[in-house]
Design a protein around this motif. Structure first.
Motif, PDB file in Angstrom:
ATOM      1  N   THR A  48     -13.050  13.992   0.333  1.00 29.08           N
ATOM      2  CA  THR A  48     -11.690  14.231  -0.148  1.00 29.08           C
ATOM      3  C   THR A  48     -11.321  13.247  -1.247  1.00 29.08           C
ATOM      4  OG1 THR A  48     -11.066  15.014   2.042  1.00 29.08           O
ATOM      5  CG2 THR A  48      -9.279  14.411   0.558  1.00 29.08           C
ATOM      6  N   PHE A  49     -11.723  12.003  -1.079  1.00 33.46           N
ATOM      7  CA  PHE A  49     -11.548  10.970  -2.107  1.00 33.46           C
ATOM      8  C   PHE A  49     -12.799  10.092  -2.092  1.00 33.46           C
ATOM      9  CE2 PHE A  49      -8.940   9.715   1.644  1.00 33.46           C
ATOM     10  CZ  PHE A  49      -9.733   8.685   2.121  1.00 33.46           C
ATOM     11  N   PRO A  50     -13.015   9.252  -3.114  1.00 36.23           N
ATOM     12  CA  PRO A  50     -14.207   8.410  -3.134  1.00 36.23           C
ATOM     13  C   PRO A  50     -14.355   7.612  -1.836  1.00 36.23           C
ATOM     14  CG  PRO A  50     -13.107   8.286  -5.249  1.00 36.23           C
ATOM     15  CD  PRO A  50     -12.200   9.082  -4.344  1.00 36.23           C
ATOM     16  N   ILE A  86       0.837  -1.205   0.000  1.00 32.12           N
ATOM     17  CA  ILE A  86       0.000   0.000   0.000  1.00 32.12           C
ATOM     18  C   ILE A  86       0.869   1.250   0.000  1.00 32.12           C
ATOM     19  CG2 ILE A  86      -1.597   1.371   1.404  1.00 32.12           C
ATOM     20  CD1 ILE A  86      -3.024  -1.196   2.140  1.00 32.12           C
ATOM     21  N   ARG A  87       1.893   1.262   0.837  1.00 29.03           N
ATOM     22  CA  ARG A  87       2.786   2.427   0.892  1.00 29.03           C
ATOM     23  C   ARG A  87       3.561   2.619  -0.412  1.00 29.03           C
ATOM     24  NH1 ARG A  87       4.162   0.600   6.628  1.00 29.03           N
ATOM     25  NH2 ARG A  87       2.923   1.970   7.966  1.00 29.03           N
ATOM     26  N   SER A  88       3.736   1.538  -1.166  1.00 28.29           N
ATOM     27  CA  SER A  88       4.476   1.606  -2.429  1.00 28.29           C
ATOM     28  C   SER A  88       3.563   1.826  -3.632  1.00 28.29           C
ATOM     29  CB  SER A  88       5.274   0.310  -2.630  1.00 28.29           C
ATOM     30  OG  SER A  88       6.178   0.101  -1.565  1.00 28.29           O
ATOM     31  N   ALA A  89       2.267   2.033  -3.390  1.00 29.65           N
ATOM     32  CA  ALA A  89       1.319   2.221  -4.496  1.00 29.65           C
ATOM     33  C   ALA A  89       1.731   3.410  -5.362  1.00 29.65           C
ATOM     34  CB  ALA A  89      -0.086   2.418  -3.952  1.00 29.65           C
ATOM     35  N   ARG A  90       1.504   3.272  -6.662  1.00 28.32           N
ATOM     36  CA  ARG A  90       1.898   4.337  -7.586  1.00 28.32           C
ATOM     37  C   ARG A  90       0.710   5.011  -8.249  1.00 28.32           C
ATOM     38  NH1 ARG A  90       7.155   2.751 -10.981  1.00 28.32           N
ATOM     39  NH2 ARG A  90       7.033   5.015 -11.204  1.00 28.32           N
ATOM     40  N   HIS A  91      -0.440   4.313  -8.295  1.00 28.31           N
ATOM     41  CA  HIS A  91      -1.570   4.872  -9.026  1.00 28.31           C
ATOM     42  C   HIS A  91      -2.858   4.894  -8.205  1.00 28.31           C
ATOM     43  CE1 HIS A  91       0.957   4.813 -12.555  1.00 28.31           C
ATOM     44  NE2 HIS A  91       1.190   3.521 -12.374  1.00 28.31           N
ATOM     45  N   GLU A  92      -3.228   3.761  -7.624  1.00 27.62           N
ATOM     46  CA  GLU A  92      -4.505   3.732  -6.901  1.00 27.62           C
ATOM     47  C   GLU A  92      -4.532   2.639  -5.848  1.00 27.62           C
ATOM     48  OE1 GLU A  92      -7.898   1.745  -9.187  1.00 27.62           O
ATOM     49  OE2 GLU A  92      -6.655   2.569 -10.807  1.00 27.62           O
ATOM     50  N   ARG A 110      -4.852   8.173   8.217  1.00 24.69           N
ATOM     51  CA  ARG A 110      -3.886   9.191   7.800  1.00 24.69           C
ATOM     52  C   ARG A 110      -3.004   8.683   6.672  1.00 24.69           C
ATOM     53  NH1 ARG A 110      -2.664  11.385  13.923  1.00 24.69           N
ATOM     54  NH2 ARG A 110      -4.324  12.930  13.966  1.00 24.69           N
ATOM     55  N   LEU A 111      -2.734   7.373   6.650  1.00 24.02           N
ATOM     56  CA  LEU A 111      -1.971   6.798   5.541  1.00 24.02           C
ATOM     57  C   LEU A 111      -2.724   6.999   4.232  1.00 24.02           C
ATOM     58  CD1 LEU A 111       0.212   5.109   4.182  1.00 24.02           C
ATOM     59  CD2 LEU A 111      -0.956   3.041   5.018  1.00 24.02           C
ATOM     60  N   LEU A 112      -4.028   6.760   4.243  1.00 25.09           N
ATOM     61  CA  LEU A 112      -4.833   6.962   3.033  1.00 25.09           C
ATOM     62  C   LEU A 112      -4.852   8.432   2.622  1.00 25.09           C
ATOM     63  CD1 LEU A 112      -7.873   4.587   3.730  1.00 25.09           C
ATOM     64  CD2 LEU A 112      -5.836   4.140   2.346  1.00 25.09           C
ATOM     65  N   LEU A 113      -4.954   9.326   3.596  1.00 23.95           N
ATOM     66  CA  LEU A 113      -4.925  10.760   3.287  1.00 23.95           C
ATOM     67  C   LEU A 113      -3.569  11.179   2.714  1.00 23.95           C
ATOM     68  CD1 LEU A 113      -6.822  12.017   6.446  1.00 23.95           C
ATOM     69  CD2 LEU A 113      -7.621  12.288   4.096  1.00 23.95           C
ATOM     70  N   GLN A 165      -0.399  12.474  -2.377  1.00 22.67           N
ATOM     71  CA  GLN A 165       0.617  12.112  -3.359  1.00 22.67           C
ATOM     72  C   GLN A 165       0.008  11.839  -4.737  1.00 22.67           C
ATOM     73  OE1 GLN A 165       2.908   8.801  -1.692  1.00 22.67           O
ATOM     74  NE2 GLN A 165       2.750   9.723   0.337  1.00 22.67           N
ATOM     75  N   ASN A 166      -1.260  12.266  -4.909  1.00 22.93           N
ATOM     76  CA  ASN A 166      -1.978  12.092  -6.183  1.00 22.93           C
ATOM     77  C   ASN A 166      -2.233  10.636  -6.530  1.00 22.93           C
ATOM     78  OD1 ASN A 166      -2.192  14.894  -6.763  1.00 22.93           O
ATOM     79  ND2 ASN A 166      -0.072  14.899  -7.473  1.00 22.93           N
ATOM     80  N   ILE A 167      -2.339   9.799  -5.501  1.00 25.09           N
ATOM     81  CA  ILE A 167      -2.726   8.411  -5.697  1.00 25.09           C
ATOM     82  C   ILE A 167      -4.231   8.303  -5.446  1.00 25.09           C
ATOM     83  CG2 ILE A 167      -2.493   6.067  -4.785  1.00 25.09           C
ATOM     84  CD1 ILE A 167       0.433   6.818  -4.148  1.00 25.09           C
ATOM     85  N   LYS A 168      -4.935   7.710  -6.385  1.00 24.79           N
ATOM     86  CA  LYS A 168      -6.383   7.589  -6.260  1.00 24.79           C
ATOM     87  C   LYS A 168      -6.721   6.618  -5.134  1.00 24.79           C
ATOM     88  CE  LYS A 168     -10.571   6.126  -8.678  1.00 24.79           C
ATOM     89  NZ  LYS A 168     -11.114   5.510  -9.920  1.00 24.79           N
TER      90      LYS A 168
END
Length: 276
Positions: free
Chosen positions: A178-180, A41-47, A61-64, A69-72
């Motif tokens: 803030t996000f879906p 999850i911490r290494s996610a690049r897109h979503e 807070r990790l999700l926020l 970082q512009n990750i969906k």
């Protein structure tokens, strides 16, 4: 000792059986089963998509942070027990919900018209008072009655216009996450009005549409780092796409059996809406 060996052999056999049954999958069991999940999850690049009935502040807070970082990020979770939007005494709603306001031109015109009407009637009131005093001294009884009547009518209209003016806001407020985000309500939750019949208990995580996790672990520190959990890491693309379809279906669900939080209602609870 023999029982310990037999138990170890059983778990080893179980792991091999599960891995053989699932294409491109790895099974993690134990008190640190969520380590790889957190790393991915911490290494996610897109979503990142998360379905977990329980969360804690650190994971929220990790999700926020990922969102920053512009990750969906897509989150489906549940308000359990008597929560109204707090995790470990921290109200996360202010970070998940944003208030937006826009000027309503029609309301603005209406407010200006009401102000002009009140000014006109205020002048009329003064005129009626002067006319009433004049007619009183000259004993024009009928005229006096007419002016008093007009005065009362004008006063009532001013009151009604002033009341409407105070109720009219030139801004319209809307609320967005803030996000879906979709938050289901636990049927046992007594602090939020709901009609839920089912509790969402499934846990699933999808990273970059390439890796997925299923298992017993919630998205909490205890589940991922200390509880004895079982988690399956999947890389089979057909299975991942099917899982994403189910998460998307649940996100768009409007089933009466699974009630969820009204974001607009939450927004009005936590933000002021100045009339202006």
């Amino acid at each position: 000792m023999k029982a310990h060996i037999e138990r170890y052999t059983f778990y080893k056999l179980l792991l091999h059986t599960m891995q053989a049954a699932i294409k491109e999958a790895t099974v993690h069991m134990g008190t640190n089963a969520g380590k790889q999940l957190l790393e991915d999850i911490r290494s996610a690049r897109h979503e990142v998509s998360v379905l977990s009935p329980n969360l804690n502040t650190e994971q929220m807070r990790l999700l926020l942070d990922l969102h920053q970082q512009n990750i969906k990020v897509t989150l489906l979770t549940t308000l359990c027990q008597n929560m109204i939007g707090n995790l470990e005494d921290y109200d996360f709603r202010v970070e998940l919900i944003r208030q937006y306001k826009r000027k309503d031109s029609e309301a603005e015109q209406k407010k200006e018209s009401l102000k002009d009407l009140i000014k006109f009637l205020a002048i009329a009131l003064v005129s009626f008072i002067v006319a009433s005093v004049y007619t009183y001294f000259y004993y024009y009884t009928y005229a006096l009655i007419c002016f008093i009547g007009l005065f009362l009518i004008a006063a009532l209209v001013i009151y009604a216009a002033a009341t409407e003016l105070s109720r009219t806001s030139i801004y319209r407020y809307t609320y967005k996450t803030t996000f879906p985000l979709k938050i289901f309500i636990d049927p046992q939750n007594q602090k939020i009005r709901n009609s839920s019949k089912h509790f969402i208990h499934a846990k699933a995580f999808v990273i970059d549409q390439k890796i997925a996790y299923l298992g017993s672990a919630d998205f909490t520190c205890s589940s991922l780092n200390s509880n004895y959990e079982s988690i399956i890491r999947i890389e089979d693309q057909a299975a991942i796409q099917e899982l994403l379809s189910e998460i998307n279906r649940l996100y768009k669900s409007s089933s009466e059996d699974m009630d969820f939080v009204d974001i607009e209602e939450w927004g009005r609870m936590i933000y002021d809406e100045p009339k202006e």
